[in-house]
Scaffold this active site. Structure first.
Site, short mmCIF file in Angstrom:
data_model
loop_
_atom_site.label_atom_id
_atom_site.label_comp_id
_atom_site.label_asym_id
_atom_site.label_seq_id
_atom_site.Cartn_x
_atom_site.Cartn_y
_atom_site.Cartn_z
N ASP A 85 32.83 29.47 46.18
CA ASP A 85 32.66 30.74 45.66
C ASP A 85 31.44 30.90 44.83
O ASP A 85 31.82 29.87 43.93
CB ASP A 85 33.87 31.40 45.12
CG ASP A 85 34.04 32.76 44.73
OD1 ASP A 85 33.21 33.54 45.22
OD2 ASP A 85 34.60 33.21 43.78
N HIS A 86 30.54 31.61 44.90
CA HIS A 86 29.42 31.65 43.57
C HIS A 86 28.78 30.36 43.69
O HIS A 86 28.75 29.72 42.56
CB HIS A 86 29.79 32.13 42.49
CG HIS A 86 30.17 33.68 42.60
ND1 HIS A 86 29.15 34.46 42.67
CD2 HIS A 86 31.52 34.39 42.65
CE1 HIS A 86 29.65 35.90 42.82
NE2 HIS A 86 30.97 35.76 42.98
N HIS A 178 33.53 41.66 38.57
CA HIS A 178 34.67 40.71 38.68
C HIS A 178 35.71 41.06 37.39
O HIS A 178 35.25 41.39 36.27
CB HIS A 178 34.37 39.17 38.19
CG HIS A 178 33.81 38.69 39.33
ND1 HIS A 178 32.13 38.34 39.31
CD2 HIS A 178 33.84 38.49 40.69
CE1 HIS A 178 31.77 37.78 40.63
NE2 HIS A 178 32.92 38.06 41.50
N HIS A 208 32.99 41.81 46.25
CA HIS A 208 33.56 40.91 45.21
C HIS A 208 34.30 41.84 44.32
O HIS A 208 34.21 43.12 44.27
CB HIS A 208 32.36 40.17 44.45
CG HIS A 208 32.06 39.00 45.20
ND1 HIS A 208 32.19 37.56 44.80
CD2 HIS A 208 31.20 38.74 46.44
CE1 HIS A 208 31.67 36.82 45.81
NE2 HIS A 208 31.00 37.50 46.73
N GLY A 210 37.49 42.19 43.98
CA GLY A 210 38.54 43.04 44.50
C GLY A 210 39.74 43.60 43.70
O GLY A 210 40.63 44.20 44.10
N ASN A 232 40.77 37.48 43.01
CA ASN A 232 41.26 36.33 41.98
C ASN A 232 41.87 36.86 40.78
O ASN A 232 42.97 36.39 40.75
CB ASN A 232 39.58 35.65 41.69
CG ASN A 232 40.28 34.38 40.89
OD1 ASN A 232 41.31 33.83 40.89
ND2 ASN A 232 39.46 34.02 39.94
P1 13P Z 1 38.44 39.34 40.86
O1 13P Z 1 38.48 38.29 40.01
O2 13P Z 1 37.94 40.69 40.43
O3 13P Z 1 39.52 39.79 41.92
O4 13P Z 1 37.06 39.13 41.75
C1 13P Z 1 37.13 37.75 42.72
C2 13P Z 1 35.82 37.61 43.20
O5 13P Z 1 35.17 38.27 43.37
C3 13P Z 1 35.66 36.19 43.59
O6 13P Z 1 34.21 35.93 43.82
#
Ligand code: 13P
Length: 288
Positions: A85-86, A178, A208, A210, A232
């Site tokens: 991720d990223h 995020h 992203h 979510g 996340n």
């Molecule tokens: P959140 O932490 O807002 O749910 O986003 C997660 C995310 O986009 C991880 O790349």
């Protein structure tokens, strides 16, 4: 089932008008909870690993070995992708080497030409190895792993430039951030999303941030081409709240020793509940 690239599951999601959830993992308990919930619900799933979480879990190789072990020992039959991720440019190569089945290169903070050239190189590497690749245009706001970015709306022409390189999926900023959304958040920019979709055609889009997006906005985003949604913070909040409650009630500490399996059980269940709720909203249940 062995790890798979995210390509096929995302193309199916795009065509079937649902989204596959990417749930980020931080330890063994999270990983097991997410895999068991996906299996129970018959849902494809993507396990997201940030570079910080990879470091915390003793390196990307440890993570890949742990996940592969669980796929076998828990008899997981649904499609599972293990996804960086990223990722930084260097992080992408480390995860490819470690056996991840999917990579995100986040070049959104580079000037567009540099984002294009680095993404192009990684498209080729991933293509040869059969891995899926996510690219990003227009920084997603908020804070993740100490990196703070404003919520931006991506330029649809820049999105097309990156999509045309042959990436598997594209994360484009549409005002999403995020972490928790502020009270005065204006919501997702569906005009931007529609304009991007028009330029990139069939490319599965990634949302992203979510956590905390209202269900109606999630559904509208899916109807406009979003096929993967990352979560996340919501799992983190649920895990922390359940663990805190258990400790405050003193259940684990008095007379029963300090069994970490008991201490972490309520948080583990809270992650399962959160993942189930999200998979139901995203429409991926039964789609494995
Ligand atoms: P959140 O932490 O807002 O749910 O986003 C997660 C995310 O986009 C991880 O790349």
């Amino acid at each position: 089932m062995a790890l798979v690239s995210a390509k096929e599951m995302l193309e199916k999601a795009r065509d079937g008008k649902y989204a596959v959830g990417q749930f980020n993992i931080n330890n063994l308990e999270w990983t097991k909870s997410i895999l068991q919930t996906a299996e129970e619900l018959g849902s494809p799933v993507i396990l997201g690993v940030s570079e910080g979480a990879g470091k915390y879990m003793a390196g990307f190789k440890t993570v890949a070995n742990m996940v592969n072990g669980m796929l076998e020992c828990l008899n997981i039959t649904v499609p599972v992708a293990l996804h960086l991720d990223h990722g930084t440019y260097e992080g992408c190569y480390k995860c490819i080497e470690a056996g991840f089945s999917s990579i995100m290169f986040d070049g959104s903070h580079f000037p567009i030409d540099e984002n294009v050239s680095k993404t192009k190189e990684l498209v080729e590497v991933c293509r040869k190895k059969g891995l899926s690749l996510e690219a990003e245009v227009g920084a997603i706001g908020g804070e993740e792993d100490g990196v703070i970015a404003r919520g931006e709306c991506a330029d649809p022409d820049e999105c097309k430039k990156i999509a045309d390189l042959g990436v598997t999926m594209l994360a484009a900023g549409i005002g999403n951030i995020h972490g928790k959304y502020p009270a005065d958040w204006p919501g997702l920019s569906f005009d931007t999303l529609a304009a991007i979709k028009k330029k990139v055609g069939d490319m599965p889009l990634v949302l992203h941030g979510g956590t905390g997006i209202p269900t109606d906005m999630i559904k509208k985003a899916i109807s406009l081409g979003v096929a993967k949604i990352n979560v996340n913070t919501e799992c983190q909040l649920a895990f922390a709240a359940a663990t805190r409650k258990y400790v405050e009630e003193g259940k684990d500490l008095v007379g029963k020793g300090f069994d970490p399996r008991k201490l972490l059980a309520p948080g583990t269940q809270a992650i399962k509940d959160t993942v189930k709720e999200k998979m139901e909203i995203f429409g991926s249940v039964g789609k494995a």
